[in-house]
Write an enzyme that holds these catalytic residues in place. Structure first.
Site, PDB file in Angstrom:
ATOM      1  N   ASP A 165      44.618  36.963  40.886  1.00  0.00           N
ATOM      2  CA  ASP A 165      45.293  37.496  39.704  1.00  0.00           C
ATOM      3  C   ASP A 165      44.249  37.622  38.597  1.00  0.00           C
ATOM      4  OD1 ASP A 165      46.776  37.886  37.340  1.00  0.00           O
ATOM      5  OD2 ASP A 165      48.537  36.932  38.244  1.00  0.00           O
ATOM      6  N   ASN A 191      47.747  52.236  46.466  1.00  0.00           N
ATOM      7  CA  ASN A 191      48.884  52.735  45.695  1.00  0.00           C
ATOM      8  C   ASN A 191      48.519  54.079  45.090  1.00  0.00           C
ATOM      9  OD1 ASN A 191      47.725  52.250  42.885  1.00  0.00           O
ATOM     10  ND2 ASN A 191      47.647  50.178  43.741  1.00  0.00           N
TER      11      ASN A 191
END
Length: 412
Positions: free
Chosen positions: A319, A223
């Site tokens: 996570d 990203n």
């Protein structure tokens, strides 16, 4: 009325003396009064006339410039700090052993203010056991060491020993003076930096930057996160005395000096690094833009182009924030949420789902790659807006809120 800040800038003999002129200019630009004191050797590298023109003050060189011969006594009495930049190996030896055979060394010995030292010398001189003993003695005596840095040296060699650049030194001197201010000594320049908390002894674990998930030997999923916000949070935490561990994805940034940096590439690597470090953390701040998915089967070779469609199976990444928050004895957890729409709804839901006391949210399109940002903070009391500001100033404001909640939690 805000009290002015004043330093004595001591310059010793070495090629890095040319950087002292830029350092003086940068400090003056920040409203700091600069009085220059030079050794005789320093005048062979940069002229007193240059520094007098920059500072609009006569340069101190000779003990007897003062008719009473008391410059070494009076010189430090109104100063908030003495900064030696560059500090040669010879001058460091003088400081460590209490020698006072010229104006600058006598001034340092007679000071009643803090001493900051920016070493500058050849890599072998820096590595020499005698220099290292002297540096350790200086630190034990309460001096603050700024650097040195590693890189090409004027002699043609490369390694540790070169003086920090002027901009880095100016930032460090400002941070030092503002750290004094946090304890009530001098005035602050920015409202966002006022009332800084004291986190000495508190350990903060921070993640920053993007992760990169390999598809094959040359391609991957990532990203556009620059890591600037996470690095700013680390810098702000260091300024208020915290012990900082920074787990960083691949970024084009210089890590804040004083942070322990763990470099990673993928989300799994970041997760493993956090698991190793989190047991020592009092506060965890997850700023990193962690990829939600990775490729199930990575090719070790480049996948060759063909006319056939290519299907990639993606599987969820760990996570990290949820893992840390669910530990039996978790640190105080701060999450970040970068959203593209419905900021309040998504951020509030994420805080509840992750079960963290504080979540900072922003619109990704307004933040990624920029030097400034704005944040919405969500905690048990509701939401709090931090208006758009430079990311370092924003990080300082965020840390004040974090510390308030952290300290309240400890009192329960």
């Amino acid at each position: 009325m805000k009290q002015s800040r004043r330093i004595v800038l001591g310059i010793t003999g070495g090629i890095a003396a040319y950087k002292a002129a830029e350092l003086a200019r940068l400090l003056l630009k920040q409203g700091i009064e600069v009085q220059v004191a030079m050794t005789e050797a320093a005048t062979h590298f940069i002229t007193p006339a240059t520094l007098q023109a920059l500072t609009a003050r006569p340069v101190w060189i000779d003990q007897w410039q003062d008719a009473q011969g008391m410059t070494h006594i009076h010189g430090s009495r109104s100063a908030d700090a003495i900064v030696i930049a560059p500090a040669s190996a010879d001058f460091i030896a003088k400081l460590a052993n209490g020698q006072a055979d010229d104006l600058l060394s006598t001034l340092c010995l007679a000071r009643d203010c803090p001493l900051l030292v920016a070493p500058a010398m050849n890599r072998q001189m820096w590595a020499n056991a005698a220099t290292q003993r002297n540096v350790q003695r200086l630190a034990a005596d309460g001096a603050t060491l700024l650097g040195p840095d590693s890189g090409p040296q004027a002699c043609g060699e490369e390694g540790l020993g070169r003086m920090l650049e002027a901009a880095e030194l100016a930032r460090d001197v400002l941070a030092f003076l503002e750290g004094k201010t946090a304890r009530g000594d001098v005035g602050l320049k920015s409202d966002l930096q006022s009332d800084l908390p004291d986190l000495r002894g508190v350990k903060i674990l921070i993640t920053a930057g993007p992760t990169y998930e390999a598809i094959d030997a040359v391609r991957g999923i990532t990203n556009r996160s620059s890591g600037k916000m996470g690095y700013a949070v680390a810098q702000a935490a260091l300024e208020i005395g915290a012990e900082v561990t920074l787990v960083s994805g691949s970024v084009a940034l210089t890590p804040p000096r004083g942070a322990q940096v763990v470099n990673v590439v993928s989300a799994v690597e970041m997760f493993e690094a956090v698991k190793r470090e989190v047991a020592r953390a009092d506060i965890f701040i997850g700023v990193a833009a962690v990829a939600d998915y990775r490729v199930a089967q990575t090719s070790t070779q480049k996948i060759k182009k063909s006319d056939a469609a290519l299907t990639l199976q993606l599987v969820p990444n760990p996570d990290i924030l949820a893992y840390v928050a669910a530990l039996p004895r978790p640190p105080f957890c701060v999450g970040f949420a970068a959203e593209s729409e419905k900021l309040r709804a998504h951020a509030a839901a994420k805080r509840k789902k992750k079960n963290v006391p504080l979540l900072a949210a922003n619109l990704a399109q307004d933040a990624i790659g920029n030097d400034d940002n704005e944040l919405l903070l969500f905690d048990a009391a509701g939401e709090h807006r931090l208006p758009r500001a430079d990311k370092l100033d924003l990080a300082r404001a965020l840390l004040r809120h974090v510390v308030t909640l952290y300290q309240k939690g400890k009192k329960k």
